[in-house]
Design a protein around this motif. Structure first.
Motif, PDB file in Angstrom:
ATOM      1  N   PRO A 168       0.839  -1.198   0.000  1.00 10.65           N
ATOM      2  CA  PRO A 168       0.000   0.000   0.000  1.00 10.65           C
ATOM      3  C   PRO A 168       0.880   1.256   0.000  1.00 10.65           C
ATOM      4  O   PRO A 168       2.006   1.214   0.507  1.00 10.65           O
ATOM      5  N   VAL A 169       0.412   2.330  -0.610  1.00 16.56           N
ATOM      6  CA  VAL A 169       1.263   3.508  -0.711  1.00 16.56           C
ATOM      7  C   VAL A 169       0.749   4.737   0.023  1.00 16.56           C
ATOM      8  O   VAL A 169       1.538   5.524   0.536  1.00 16.56           O
ATOM      9  N   GLY A 170      -0.529   4.973   0.019  1.00 15.44           N
ATOM     10  CA  GLY A 170      -1.048   6.133   0.762  1.00 15.44           C
ATOM     11  C   GLY A 170      -0.925   7.460   0.051  1.00 15.44           C
ATOM     12  O   GLY A 170      -1.456   8.457   0.498  1.00 15.44           O
ATOM     13  N   THR A 171      -0.195   7.490  -1.068  1.00 10.32           N
ATOM     14  CA  THR A 171      -0.123   8.726  -1.831  1.00 10.32           C
ATOM     15  C   THR A 171       0.151   8.393  -3.282  1.00 10.32           C
ATOM     16  O   THR A 171       0.314   7.231  -3.639  1.00 10.32           O
ATOM     17  N   PHE A 172       0.227   9.432  -4.128  1.00 10.06           N
ATOM     18  CA  PHE A 172       0.271   9.176  -5.559  1.00 10.06           C
ATOM     19  C   PHE A 172       1.710   8.976  -6.044  1.00 10.06           C
ATOM     20  O   PHE A 172       2.220   9.729  -6.871  1.00 10.06           O
ATOM     21  N   MET A 173       2.397   7.987  -5.493  1.00  6.61           N
ATOM     22  CA  MET A 173       3.758   7.687  -5.940  1.00  6.61           C
ATOM     23  C   MET A 173       3.988   6.212  -5.674  1.00  6.61           C
ATOM     24  O   MET A 173       3.515   5.693  -4.667  1.00  6.61           O
ATOM     25  N   ASP A 174       4.682   5.553  -6.603  1.00  7.30           N
ATOM     26  CA  ASP A 174       4.871   4.121  -6.399  1.00  7.30           C
ATOM     27  C   ASP A 174       5.889   3.847  -5.294  1.00  7.30           C
ATOM     28  O   ASP A 174       6.784   4.640  -5.026  1.00  7.30           O
ATOM     29  N   TYR A 175       5.735   2.701  -4.696  1.00  5.20           N
ATOM     30  CA  TYR A 175       6.445   2.355  -3.472  1.00  5.20           C
ATOM     31  C   TYR A 175       7.961   2.395  -3.642  1.00  5.20           C
ATOM     32  O   TYR A 175       8.696   2.794  -2.739  1.00  5.20           O
ATOM     33  N   GLY A 176       8.487   2.012  -4.781  1.00  6.83           N
ATOM     34  CA  GLY A 176       9.932   1.904  -4.945  1.00  6.83           C
ATOM     35  C   GLY A 176      10.602   3.190  -5.399  1.00  6.83           C
ATOM     36  O   GLY A 176      11.823   3.233  -5.569  1.00  6.83           O
ATOM     37  N   ASP A 177       9.841   4.249  -5.609  1.00  2.48           N
ATOM     38  CA  ASP A 177      10.422   5.462  -6.174  1.00  2.48           C
ATOM     39  C   ASP A 177      11.248   6.212  -5.119  1.00  2.48           C
ATOM     40  O   ASP A 177      10.876   6.253  -3.950  1.00  2.48           O
ATOM     41  N   PRO A 178      12.380   6.823  -5.545  1.00  2.00           N
ATOM     42  CA  PRO A 178      13.152   7.592  -4.569  1.00  2.00           C
ATOM     43  C   PRO A 178      12.369   8.785  -4.007  1.00  2.00           C
ATOM     44  O   PRO A 178      12.671   9.268  -2.917  1.00  2.00           O
ATOM     45  N   TYR A 179      11.365   9.240  -4.735  1.00  2.33           N
ATOM     46  CA  TYR A 179      10.573  10.373  -4.251  1.00  2.33           C
ATOM     47  C   TYR A 179       9.392   9.926  -3.399  1.00  2.33           C
ATOM     48  O   TYR A 179       8.603  10.740  -2.950  1.00  2.33           O
ATOM     49  N   TYR A 180       9.281   8.622  -3.162  1.00  2.00           N
ATOM     50  CA  TYR A 180       8.137   8.113  -2.404  1.00  2.00           C
ATOM     51  C   TYR A 180       8.222   8.528  -0.948  1.00  2.00           C
ATOM     52  O   TYR A 180       9.300   8.546  -0.350  1.00  2.00           O
ATOM     53  N   LYS A 181       7.094   8.902  -0.376  1.00  2.00           N
ATOM     54  CA  LYS A 181       7.030   9.191   1.051  1.00  2.00           C
ATOM     55  C   LYS A 181       5.809   8.474   1.614  1.00  2.00           C
ATOM     56  O   LYS A 181       4.761   8.453   0.983  1.00  2.00           O
ATOM     57  N   LYS A 199       7.056   6.041 -13.990  1.00  2.00           N
ATOM     58  CA  LYS A 199       7.666   7.146 -14.703  1.00  2.00           C
ATOM     59  C   LYS A 199       9.089   7.330 -14.187  1.00  2.00           C
ATOM     60  O   LYS A 199       9.362   7.136 -13.000  1.00  2.00           O
ATOM     61  N   LEU A 200       9.989   7.728 -15.083  1.00  2.00           N
ATOM     62  CA  LEU A 200      11.373   7.928 -14.654  1.00  2.00           C
ATOM     63  C   LEU A 200      11.521   9.194 -13.842  1.00  2.00           C
ATOM     64  O   LEU A 200      12.428   9.323 -13.026  1.00  2.00           O
ATOM     65  N   ASP A 201      10.636  10.155 -14.073  1.00  2.00           N
ATOM     66  CA  ASP A 201      10.730  11.403 -13.334  1.00  2.00           C
ATOM     67  C   ASP A 201       9.386  11.680 -12.681  1.00  2.00           C
ATOM     68  O   ASP A 201       8.337  11.468 -13.297  1.00  2.00           O
ATOM     69  N   PRO A 202       9.382  12.160 -11.433  1.00  2.00           N
ATOM     70  CA  PRO A 202       8.104  12.380 -10.742  1.00  2.00           C
ATOM     71  C   PRO A 202       7.220  13.379 -11.466  1.00  2.00           C
ATOM     72  O   PRO A 202       5.998  13.326 -11.345  1.00  2.00           O
ATOM     73  N   PHE A 220      18.442  16.657  -6.569  1.00  2.00           N
ATOM     74  CA  PHE A 220      17.468  15.739  -5.998  1.00  2.00           C
ATOM     75  C   PHE A 220      16.849  16.301  -4.720  1.00  2.00           C
ATOM     76  O   PHE A 220      15.626  16.313  -4.562  1.00  2.00           O
ATOM     77  N   GLU A 221      17.686  16.819  -3.799  1.00  2.00           N
ATOM     78  CA  GLU A 221      17.181  17.243  -2.487  1.00  2.00           C
ATOM     79  C   GLU A 221      16.152  18.359  -2.621  1.00  2.00           C
ATOM     80  O   GLU A 221      15.073  18.294  -2.045  1.00  2.00           O
ATOM     81  N   ALA A 222      16.520  19.353  -3.436  1.00  2.00           N
ATOM     82  CA  ALA A 222      15.627  20.501  -3.587  1.00  2.00           C
ATOM     83  C   ALA A 222      14.304  20.072  -4.194  1.00  2.00           C
ATOM     84  O   ALA A 222      13.229  20.513  -3.767  1.00  2.00           O
ATOM     85  N   ARG A 223      14.379  19.189  -5.195  1.00  2.00           N
ATOM     86  CA  ARG A 223      13.150  18.749  -5.838  1.00  2.00           C
ATOM     87  C   ARG A 223      12.326  17.901  -4.882  1.00  2.00           C
ATOM     88  O   ARG A 223      11.110  18.001  -4.825  1.00  2.00           O
TER      89      ARG A 223
END
Lengths: 278, 309, 583
Positions: free
Chosen positions: C389-402, C489-492, C526-529
């Motif tokens: 389960p993810v809880g938000t609109f980003m896939d679980y394995g993505d570095p931008y996932y929270k 997607k490769l980019d968020p 990465f950090e800023a984004r």
């Protein structure tokens, strides 16, 4: 020797006829009294009891991939089955009578145009036609009934037209016309009753066809909307599990085949009664 | 000869009218169905500007009547347009797919006749015998089982349990055995009854009685006299069978993943690939009418009764 | 056959008289009436026109006569055909079985057989967005840069690249000695022509907007290409690594070559043959730039529609790789010693999207209630074969996932409570639209429906075909809830772009999201984004325009002989370069 086996033959035939009638009656009862007979609601999901084998505890015919009771779905499914068959054939019969009589009575222009349209529809593979028409209406039980009704209309229309034309030249109609009876009355008094037997036979066959079309459409994913219980839909869902849980495909499949068998058989017997030469 | 040409002219005229009616109806049905091919090409996440650009490229945004006129004038030049998605000529697509469907239909019909003729004849000749029951049971069950279910059953038995035939593909004749069987058995069920009825009607005719009273041997009566006449109606029937096979192959092609005409049209309907659907519909109608015409001609050629009139 | 073996001694014939009644409606030769009567045994799809009893007016009299007048054409013809047909049939059966035996063993180094779930529309990577196309395109074409097995962007056709300090100039140095399948060498002009092709309105690429930021394209040297950007655009590199940026030869682009059916690229495999709806085969490119690759002599992509057939094909050895969607299949294949199952996280986000612009779903409380009412883990397990389960609109394995799964956990009581608080009275059930071609979404929809019913939210399922879904649902937002999966997607930015405006199908409007998205797009690092995206994901998690069901696992069934098979994460495309077939 022949007469002896002929007797036996009639016995066997009567046996099958009784069986067919009994089966259809059973279906009708199941459809009417579904809430009383069915052990569960057809859409109730037992998520911890998925893909049970037949004869499991509490689920006589097992359960499907979402843990729904197969027996209950089968019982409730007979409702949409009978609805598809009877309503679509009635629509086709009514529309076919109207169009056929119009084409048969009216002059060349209207009759010719109607026949052109009817021939056009008929010279086109039914499956393709049904798929095209149903994409126009959208998917669902009501839409499917309407589609099948439309697709069957030309079949009736053609028969009605041919019969109207030939009946209009018969002596009793002509004499009635000579007496000045109105056309509408001739149609209702003489023409329709005389073609009724043929139409009834055709209706039983189309009833069976409608059921198979429903199953085929559901197989292609264009039929009844889930989670409504429908035998065609059950067959469709079962095909992904055909090798692991074959009973899911066999139970509705056999029920369906038995229905079509019964209808065809009854149609046969009726046809034979009406036309003893066969 | 003259009557033949007149027949030809009338049939051709009717064929053109039928094709015109069918294709017009289909054209407008397709324009009313929700779903524009441009949306399918654009996919999820494409902004609406991209959708507009695609629609402009495909030409689906123009007024329907303009599209219709263009398409109609194309047809008069035998140009059926190109697929909106794969950009291939519709005529190429159809002609590359048709042989397989034709083969399926013909082979299926062959199987159907091979099963139905002996069984039907035996049923009629030896009424209420074992063969008669076998024939009737076969035909009743065959008709009651939907063809897709039969196809799955055949796959289950022959490809998974017995592993005699491959599960999918259409490259070699081996791949076609099961699909042909699935189509053939279904048709055979109907045919058995046709043969049986037609044969027993023939056997009850006066000339048979005359023949019997003249003391001709049973076999001569049955197979030389009755059978010949009994087979005549089956010719017309074959034409209709063929039409059925063309339509029924859609489902069989789906189960066996065969690249036939039916699947081409079906997936075109799903994707709203308008030129392919329209071209396919016209093609199927023409083939069907043509076959029925051939059957009529063949029938009148073979049947002296018709020739007399 | 036994019926015909006796040659009859005497020729006899019949004369037939045909009395055609003048009022016969159709002059077509018809059946005798008796036969017509039996025509009622018609199954589905039976074109019935010739059964109308037009033959009824045709009365048939036959007379038996001794003198031969005509020989019966049909029965002679039939006699001959029937006799032969049996031997032909026997021969065919024999030939078929022989062919089956031979095709089974006559192979030296065989192609890998890969099961495709459908036929791709086109092989032109710039005119489609279809996943099936890109699954094949990856083997035929190359991109400037590409994602590696971890999803990190690494050099491909470009051996290195630099981004200027202001983020407005990208310079790529191309690999030396790369050749297209038609023999022409790769130069900067090919890259420039490819990007121009994507931007060209005549191509109408669905991805054209991703390259709108590219202004001038310079080729200072043969193997150097420079993109001058209008504004700094962080997601561009990811776009260049995606399948739709496959580099095509400039000469063929100018010649108007049909890449849709005759693809030409620089990829590890050369396009061989495409029989539509049947198979696509590609064979090894011996001159591939990555030395030593690919190992396989070729790949045979087989279109197999029935999932059960795919799995059985794998079990019986007629297939080497196929995707699995069902836990039942997974356990079957695991038990078989000849097959293995690979499990990995996909980059999909499975959702139930809600139309926030109309009806009761514009009410935030009700959307929250729906989120509480759904047991996401169960849906993932039963409909999608397991997942996170993810809880938000980003896939679980993505570095931008929270992780926001704690916001609306499964809680039926709270759901009922929230429905009451929302004050919504349901006059009619919510319209849940599902694309009929995705069986697992249909299954998930039925689970959602049952769970929502328990919380007192009535839902009715409506199946539509994919075209209708794309047009009527996704574009025109004619739905209340719809069940769908969003691909990786490769980019968020590619995933989130457009949200917060009217553009997306949820019609969810949020000014802060729009502002943050724009900021993240023009920022690099990465950090800023991530800071910006964290905030966006939090807003989306709180405002719930979706039920974020989760990221499912992908199970791939493989024959044990297959080694080195990987699915590239984020773009969910198989990479066949390192695959070998052990004998």
């Amino acid at each position: 020797m022949k007469t002896c086996s002929r007797k036996k033959h009639h016995k066997i035939r009567r046996f099958f006829f009784t069986l067919s009638c009994a089966y259809l009656l059973l279906l009708a009862v199941a459809a009417l009294a579904a809430p009383l007979i069915a052990p569960y609601s057809p859409t109730r999901q037992f998520l911890d009891k998925r893909l049970l084998e037949p004869c499991s505890e509490g689920h006589l015919l097992g359960s499907d991939e979402l843990g729904r009771d197969v027996l209950s779905r089968l019982i409730y499914g007979s409702r949409s089955l009978l609805a598809v068959g009877s309503i679509s054939v009635s629509i086709a019969l009514a529309a076919g009578l109207l169009l056929g009589i119009m084409a048969g009575l009216r002059g060349k222009l209207l009759g010719g145009c109607l026949m052109l349209l009817i021939d056009g529809i008929l010279s086109f593979p039914t499956v393709l036609l049904v798929i095209t028409v149903i994409s126009l209406f959208g998917y669902g039980l009501a839409q499917m009934i309407l589609t099948i009704g439309i697709v069957f209309t030309p079949v009736f229309a053609r028969i009605v037209r041919a019969e109207t034309k030939s009946l209009m030249t018969e002596g009793f109609v002509e004499s009635s016309r000579a007496l000045g009876t109105r056309r509408l009355k001739i149609v209702t008094r003489h023409i329709v009753p005389n073609m009724l037997p043929d139409l009834i036979i055709q209706a039983t066959i189309l009833f069976a066809s409608a059921i198979i079309i429903e199953a085929s459409l559901s197989f292609l994913g264009l039929g009844v909307q889930p989670p409504s219980p429908s035998w065609g839909l059950m067959l469709k869902d079962a095909r992904s599990y055909i090798f692991q849980a074959p009973h899911l495909a066999f139970i509705p499949g056999i029920a369906l085949a038995a229905t079509v068998f019964s209808l065809n058989f009854i149609g046969d017997v009726v046809a034979e009664k009406l036309n003893p030469k066969l | 000869m003259e009557t033949f040409f007149r027949l030809l002219a009338r049939k051709t005229g009717r064929l053109f009218l039928t094709v015109f009616v069918i294709s017009t109806v289909v054209f407008f049905i397709l324009r009313v169905i929700p779903g524009d091919p441009a949306y399918v090409v654009a996919g999820v996440d494409a902004p609406s500007e991209a959708v507009e650009a695609i629609r402009a490229r495909l030409g689906t945004g123009r007024p329907v009547l303009v599209q219709y006129g263009e398409w109609l004038s194309g047809i008069l030049r035998f140009d059926f347009g190109s697929s909106l998605l794969s950009e291939e000529k519709v005529s190429t697509l159809i002609l590359s797919r048709f042989p397989l469907t034709l083969l399926l239909a013909l082979a299926g019909m062959g199987i159907a006749y091979m099963l139905a003729l002996p069984l039907g004849i035996l049923s009629a000749v030896k009424r209420w015998s074992f063969w008669d029951y076998a024939g009737m049971i076969f035909s009743q069950i065959g008709m009651a089982v939907p063809s897709f279910w039969l196809a799955i059953l055949l796959l289950f038995v022959f490809s998974v349990w017995l592993r005699i035939f491959p599960l999918f593909g259409g490259d070699t004749p081996v791949h076609l055995v099961l699909p042909v069987l699935a189509m053939g058995i279904n048709r055979a069920a109907v045919l058995v009854r046709m043969v049986r009825t037609s044969m027993s009607v023939e056997l009850g005719r006066e000339y048979i009685i005359t023949a019997v009273s003249k003391g001709l041997p049973d076999k001569v009566i049955r197979y030389r006299h009755a059978l010949r006449n009994a087979l005549l109606p089956l010719i017309t029937f074959s034409g209709i069978q063929f039409g059925y096979m063309l339509g029924g192959s859609i489902i069989i092609e789906q189960v066996f993943s065969l690249p036939g005409l039916g699947r081409l049209i079906l997936s075109a309907i799903y994707q709203r690939d308008f030129p392919v659907i329209q071209g396919g519909v016209i093609f199927v109608t023409v083939v069907f009418c043509f076959v029925n015409f051939l059957v009529d001609v063949l029938y009148s050629y073979i049947n002296p009764r018709i020739r007399v009139s | 056959m036994f019926l015909f073996h006796k040659k009859s001694a005497k020729k006899s014939a019949r004369i037939f008289y045909l009395e055609t009644a003048s009022q016969s409606p159709d002059k077509k030769p018809g059946f005798p009436l008796q036969v017509l009567g039996s025509a009622h045994a018609l199954p589905v799809g039976f074109p019935l026109q010739s059964f109308a009893p037009h033959g009824q007016a045709t009365k048939l009299h036959t007379q038996f006569c001794d003198q031969a007048l005509t020989t019966h054409g049909l029965s002679r013809f039939w006699n001959r055909l029937y006799k032969k047909s049996f031997s032909v049939f026997c021969f065919l059966v024999f030939a078929f079985s022989a062919a089956a035996v031979f095709t089974g063993c006559a192979e030296e180094e065989r192609f890998l057989r890969y099961a495709l779930a459908g036929n791709p529309d086109t092989l032109d990577p710039q005119k489609t967005s279809g996943t099936l196309t890109f699954q094949i395109a990856k083997s035929v074409y190359d991109t400037l840069v590409e994602p590696d097995a971890e999803g990190v962007i690494v050099p491909a056709l470009a051996e290195s690249w630099t981004i200027s300090a202001d983020g407005k100039l990208l310079t790529f140095r191309l690999r030396e000695g790369v050749k297209f399948h038609d023999g022409s060498p790769l130069t900067g002009r090919d890259v420039a022509a490819t990007i121009r092709r994507i931007q060209d309105p005549a191509t109408a690429s669905p991805k054209a907007m991703e390259f709108a930021c590219v202004g001038e394209i310079l080729c200072p040297q043969e193997l150097v290409v420079q993109f001058v950007l209008n504004t700094p655009t962080a997601p561009l590199l990811a776009s260049l690594a995606s399948g739709w940026s496959a580099i095509l030869p400039a000469a063929l682009i100018e010649a108007g070559h049909n890449f849709a059916s005759q693809p030409v690229g620089t990829g590890p495999f050369i396009f061989d043959e495409w029989i539509r709806d049947n198979h696509i085969s590609v064979k090894k490119n011996p001159a591939y730039w990555k030395t030593g690759y690919p190992h396989l002599p070729g790949i045979d992509f087989r279109v197999i529609l029935e999932k059960a057939v795919q799995v059985q094909g794998l079990l019986t050895g007629q297939m080497d790789v196929c995707d699995l969607y069902d836990d039942v299949d997974v356990s079957t294949l695991k038990q078989n010693p000849e097959t293995t199952v690979q499990k990995a996280l996909t980059s999909l986000v499975m959702v139930a999207a809600m139309n926030t612009s109309r009806g009761p779903l514009s009410n935030l409380k009700l959307r929250q209630a729906i989120n509480h009412a759904i047991d996401k883990q169960s849906v993932l397990d039963i409909a999608y074969g397991g997942g996170e389960p993810v809880g938000t609109f980003m896939d679980y394995g993505d570095p931008y996932y929270k992780d926001f799964t704690d916001l609306y956990p499964y809680n039926p009581e709270k759901a009922i409570d929230l429905v009451r608080q929302s004050g919504v009275k349901f006059t009619e059930p919510l319209d849940m639209v599902v694309p009929q071609n995705y069986e697992y979404h249909v299954r998930a929809a039925q689970l959602y429906q049952e769970m929502l019913a328990k919380a007192g939210i009535p839902v009715e399922i409506r199946l539509v075909d994919w075209s209708t879904w794309m047009g009527d649902v996704y574009r025109k937002a004619n739905f209340d809830i719809t069940v769908i999966g969003h691909t990786g997607k490769l980019d968020p930015d590619a995933r989130l772009g457009g949200y917060g405006t009217e553009e997306t199908y949820t019609r969810w409007i949020n000014a802060e999201t729009v502002r943050l998205l724009e900021k993240a797009r023009t920022t690099s690092g990465f950090e800023a984004r991530k800071k910006a995206y964290d905030r966006i994901l939090e807003i989306m998690a709180r405002e719930v325009p979706f039920v974020y069901t989760g990221t499912p696992y992908r199970y791939t069934g493989l024959r044990s002989a297959v080694e080195g098979y990987i699915m590239l994460p984020k773009i969910d495309t198989p990479d066949f370069r390192g695959v070998t077939l052990r004998e």
